[in-house]
Scaffold this active site. Sequence first.
Site, PDB file in Angstrom:
ATOM      1  N   GLY A  11     -63.263 -71.667  25.413  1.00 45.65           N
ATOM      2  CA  GLY A  11     -62.249 -70.680  25.779  1.00 45.65           C
ATOM      3  C   GLY A  11     -60.873 -71.079  25.278  1.00 45.65           C
ATOM      4  O   GLY A  11     -60.512 -72.259  25.290  1.00 45.65           O
ATOM      5  N   SER A  22     -49.214 -80.412  16.390  1.00 46.25           N
ATOM      6  CA  SER A  22     -48.958 -81.827  16.567  1.00 46.25           C
ATOM      7  C   SER A  22     -49.921 -82.680  15.750  1.00 46.25           C
ATOM      8  O   SER A  22     -49.526 -83.698  15.160  1.00 46.25           O
ATOM      9  CB  SER A  22     -49.064 -82.187  18.050  1.00 46.25           C
ATOM     10  OG  SER A  22     -48.776 -83.542  18.266  1.00 46.25           O
ATOM     11  N   ARG A  72     -68.566 -69.911  20.005  1.00 48.23           N
ATOM     12  CA  ARG A  72     -69.602 -70.789  20.547  1.00 48.23           C
ATOM     13  C   ARG A  72     -70.742 -70.865  19.533  1.00 48.23           C
ATOM     14  O   ARG A  72     -70.989 -69.920  18.791  1.00 48.23           O
ATOM     15  CB  ARG A  72     -70.090 -70.278  21.893  1.00 48.23           C
ATOM     16  CG  ARG A  72     -68.922 -70.093  22.880  1.00 48.23           C
ATOM     17  CD  ARG A  72     -69.388 -69.852  24.293  1.00 48.23           C
ATOM     18  NE  ARG A  72     -68.265 -69.515  25.161  1.00 48.23           N
ATOM     19  CZ  ARG A  72     -67.464 -70.387  25.736  1.00 48.23           C
ATOM     20  NH1 ARG A  72     -67.671 -71.686  25.517  1.00 48.23           N
ATOM     21  NH2 ARG A  72     -66.477 -70.004  26.513  1.00 48.23           N
ATOM     22  N   GLY A 102     -62.720 -77.905  26.169  1.00 50.52           N
ATOM     23  CA  GLY A 102     -63.149 -78.344  27.487  1.00 50.52           C
ATOM     24  C   GLY A 102     -64.388 -79.208  27.442  1.00 50.52           C
ATOM     25  O   GLY A 102     -64.730 -79.777  26.404  1.00 50.52           O
ATOM     26  N   ASP A 103     -65.117 -79.261  28.561  1.00 54.43           N
ATOM     27  CA  ASP A 103     -66.248 -80.185  28.639  1.00 54.43           C
ATOM     28  C   ASP A 103     -67.362 -79.846  27.661  1.00 54.43           C
ATOM     29  O   ASP A 103     -67.992 -80.734  27.099  1.00 54.43           O
ATOM     30  CB  ASP A 103     -66.776 -80.274  30.071  1.00 54.43           C
ATOM     31  CG  ASP A 103     -67.250 -78.942  30.634  1.00 54.43           C
ATOM     32  OD1 ASP A 103     -67.036 -77.903  29.982  1.00 54.43           O
ATOM     33  OD2 ASP A 103     -67.835 -78.941  31.735  1.00 54.43           O
ATOM     34  N   SER A 105     -66.995 -78.544  24.712  1.00 60.90           N
ATOM     35  CA  SER A 105     -66.505 -79.013  23.413  1.00 60.90           C
ATOM     36  C   SER A 105     -66.658 -80.524  23.295  1.00 60.90           C
ATOM     37  O   SER A 105     -67.016 -81.052  22.233  1.00 60.90           O
ATOM     38  CB  SER A 105     -65.029 -78.634  23.241  1.00 60.90           C
ATOM     39  OG  SER A 105     -64.841 -77.255  23.434  1.00 60.90           O
ATOM     40  N   THR A 125     -57.908 -76.358  28.503  1.00 62.59           N
ATOM     41  CA  THR A 125     -58.569 -75.328  29.299  1.00 62.59           C
ATOM     42  C   THR A 125     -57.656 -74.947  30.449  1.00 62.59           C
ATOM     43  O   THR A 125     -57.024 -75.820  31.055  1.00 62.59           O
ATOM     44  CB  THR A 125     -59.924 -75.813  29.859  1.00 62.59           C
ATOM     45  OG1 THR A 125     -60.369 -74.902  30.864  1.00 62.59           O
ATOM     46  CG2 THR A 125     -59.830 -77.197  30.466  1.00 62.59           C
ATOM     47  N   ASP A 127     -58.611 -74.066  33.260  1.00 67.30           N
ATOM     48  CA  ASP A 127     -59.288 -74.383  34.517  1.00 67.30           C
ATOM     49  C   ASP A 127     -58.832 -75.706  35.129  1.00 67.30           C
ATOM     50  O   ASP A 127     -59.034 -75.928  36.324  1.00 67.30           O
ATOM     51  CB  ASP A 127     -60.800 -74.430  34.312  1.00 67.30           C
ATOM     52  CG  ASP A 127     -61.367 -73.108  33.806  1.00 67.30           C
ATOM     53  OD1 ASP A 127     -60.739 -72.071  34.069  1.00 67.30           O
ATOM     54  OD2 ASP A 127     -62.417 -73.132  33.138  1.00 67.30           O
ATOM     55  N   ASP A 129     -60.175 -78.543  34.873  1.00 70.83           N
ATOM     56  CA  ASP A 129     -61.390 -79.087  35.498  1.00 70.83           C
ATOM     57  C   ASP A 129     -61.948 -80.304  34.774  1.00 70.83           C
ATOM     58  O   ASP A 129     -63.126 -80.636  34.934  1.00 70.83           O
ATOM     59  CB  ASP A 129     -62.464 -78.001  35.585  1.00 70.83           C
ATOM     60  CG  ASP A 129     -62.882 -77.469  34.213  1.00 70.83           C
ATOM     61  OD1 ASP A 129     -62.187 -77.760  33.212  1.00 70.83           O
ATOM     62  OD2 ASP A 129     -63.894 -76.754  34.139  1.00 70.83           O
ATOM     63  N   MET A 169     -59.343 -67.131  37.801  1.00 72.83           N
ATOM     64  CA  MET A 169     -60.323 -67.895  37.032  1.00 72.83           C
ATOM     65  C   MET A 169     -60.373 -69.346  37.511  1.00 72.83           C
ATOM     66  O   MET A 169     -59.689 -69.741  38.443  1.00 72.83           O
ATOM     67  CB  MET A 169     -59.988 -67.819  35.548  1.00 72.83           C
ATOM     68  CG  MET A 169     -60.348 -66.489  34.895  1.00 72.83           C
ATOM     69  SD  MET A 169     -59.942 -66.522  33.128  1.00 72.83           S
ATOM     70  CE  MET A 169     -60.963 -65.162  32.564  1.00 72.83           C
ATOM     71  N   GLY A 170     -61.173 -70.124  36.823  1.00 69.05           N
ATOM     72  CA  GLY A 170     -61.319 -71.533  37.175  1.00 69.05           C
ATOM     73  C   GLY A 170     -62.741 -72.025  37.041  1.00 69.05           C
ATOM     74  O   GLY A 170     -63.020 -73.203  37.200  1.00 69.05           O
ATOM     75  N   ARG A 171     -63.667 -71.087  36.800  1.00 65.77           N
ATOM     76  CA  ARG A 171     -65.094 -71.428  36.707  1.00 65.77           C
ATOM     77  C   ARG A 171     -65.521 -72.112  37.987  1.00 65.77           C
ATOM     78  O   ARG A 171     -65.424 -71.523  39.056  1.00 65.77           O
ATOM     79  CB  ARG A 171     -65.361 -72.276  35.456  1.00 65.77           C
ATOM     80  CG  ARG A 171     -66.775 -72.210  34.954  1.00 65.77           C
ATOM     81  CD  ARG A 171     -66.973 -72.866  33.629  1.00 65.77           C
ATOM     82  NE  ARG A 171     -66.483 -74.232  33.581  1.00 65.77           N
ATOM     83  CZ  ARG A 171     -66.709 -75.064  32.579  1.00 65.77           C
ATOM     84  NH1 ARG A 171     -67.394 -74.664  31.522  1.00 65.77           N
ATOM     85  NH2 ARG A 171     -66.234 -76.294  32.605  1.00 65.77           N
ATOM     86  N   HIS A 215     -49.282 -57.875  56.367  1.00 64.07           N
ATOM     87  CA  HIS A 215     -49.863 -58.044  55.034  1.00 64.07           C
ATOM     88  C   HIS A 215     -50.291 -59.501  54.854  1.00 64.07           C
ATOM     89  O   HIS A 215     -49.758 -60.400  55.527  1.00 64.07           O
ATOM     90  CB  HIS A 215     -48.866 -57.656  53.934  1.00 64.07           C
ATOM     91  CG  HIS A 215     -47.736 -58.637  53.804  1.00 64.07           C
ATOM     92  ND1 HIS A 215     -46.630 -58.602  54.620  1.00 64.07           N
ATOM     93  CD2 HIS A 215     -47.556 -59.699  52.966  1.00 64.07           C
ATOM     94  CE1 HIS A 215     -45.798 -59.582  54.282  1.00 64.07           C
ATOM     95  NE2 HIS A 215     -46.333 -60.264  53.287  1.00 64.07           N
ATOM     96  N   ARG A 252     -55.420 -66.137  30.491  1.00 58.12           N
ATOM     97  CA  ARG A 252     -55.610 -66.986  29.321  1.00 58.12           C
ATOM     98  C   ARG A 252     -54.534 -66.788  28.257  1.00 58.12           C
ATOM     99  O   ARG A 252     -54.334 -67.648  27.412  1.00 58.12           O
ATOM    100  CB  ARG A 252     -56.970 -66.699  28.682  1.00 58.12           C
ATOM    101  CG  ARG A 252     -58.110 -67.441  29.319  1.00 58.12           C
ATOM    102  CD  ARG A 252     -59.187 -67.624  28.287  1.00 58.12           C
ATOM    103  NE  ARG A 252     -60.455 -67.959  28.910  1.00 58.12           N
ATOM    104  CZ  ARG A 252     -61.625 -67.764  28.330  1.00 58.12           C
ATOM    105  NH1 ARG A 252     -61.673 -67.189  27.148  1.00 58.12           N
ATOM    106  NH2 ARG A 252     -62.728 -68.103  28.936  1.00 58.12           N
TER     107      ARG A 252
END
Length: 319
Positions: A11, A22, A72, A102-103, A105, A125, A127, A129, A169-171, A215, A252
């Site tokens: 993602g 960089s 992917r 991320g993981d 990858s 990412t 997330d 995470d 989000m965050g999976r 509320h 994102r």
Amino acid sequence: MKAIGVLTSGGDAPGMNAAIRSVVRSCVYYDIKVYGIYYGYQGLINGNIEELTIGSVGDIIQRGGTVLYSSRSEEFKTPEGQQKAIDQMRAFGIDGLVVIGGDGSFRGATKLSEQGFPCIGVPGTIDNDIPGTDFTIGFDTALNTVIEAVDKIRDTATSHERIYAIEVMGRDAGDLALWAGLAAGAESILVPERDTSIDAVLEKVKRGHERGKRHSIIMVAEGVGSAVDYANYIQEHLELSTRVTVLGHTQRGGSPTANDRVLASRLAAYAVDLLKDGQAGRMVGIENNQLVHDDIMNVLNKKHEIDQDLYALSNRLSI
């Protein structure tokens, strides 16, 4: 190390372009050739590889997404696909690879490292995470996107005296919901790392309503389920007007924050330094504002955890 490749995978996350910039400029500084690999691991297999220069990364630091694109690849999960990828890099004279993602990858980078091809992972990412780093590239930008949205939704929630369940989000990680919920003053925060019953949320909303609060904002991490289900349950049991907002992929996109631009620049430059010094199979990160690196397999074998003190604080402040 005469030539280094760089790719983005999985993602997209705001700040990936700052990381690419960089890598390229660090390589040019060290008089190392640098190649951009388009479309992630699938592009690597297909030979979508192009030498990059300083001009190639001009005016991209402020852009969201990734100029190298991402995709992917099922083929790369096979030994044959991995060998094709290595053959392509050797054909271009690439000696090492920087993988931004991320993981998933990093699992790909591990496969290449196991076959003797040096790789360094840079965590990118929204997330947040990935163990082994306090923050990942893109998290801060996504966090600010969520906060801005919640602030606006609260105006409407107040005007119409409604309960809003906001799904982020965050999976399988709750960092985005936790940090955004605390920063935006959410009354309840649901994250997959903590078992919070819907009845506990219901009771908190009920107590607030009884003391005159008309509320509430309930932050729901996607890893705990659908915000629609929570909203329907609340409306059914309390008979209060309830609405749902699923923020989706707006989280994102967008121009990366200063924090993400600086983080991406530091991590990516550090990745080049490690490759140049003969390191391989490592992931760079930041802990207590200091650059660190760890074996990628160690990182992948750890379990991500939220900041428990932050979670406790959010509960204390949302009474």
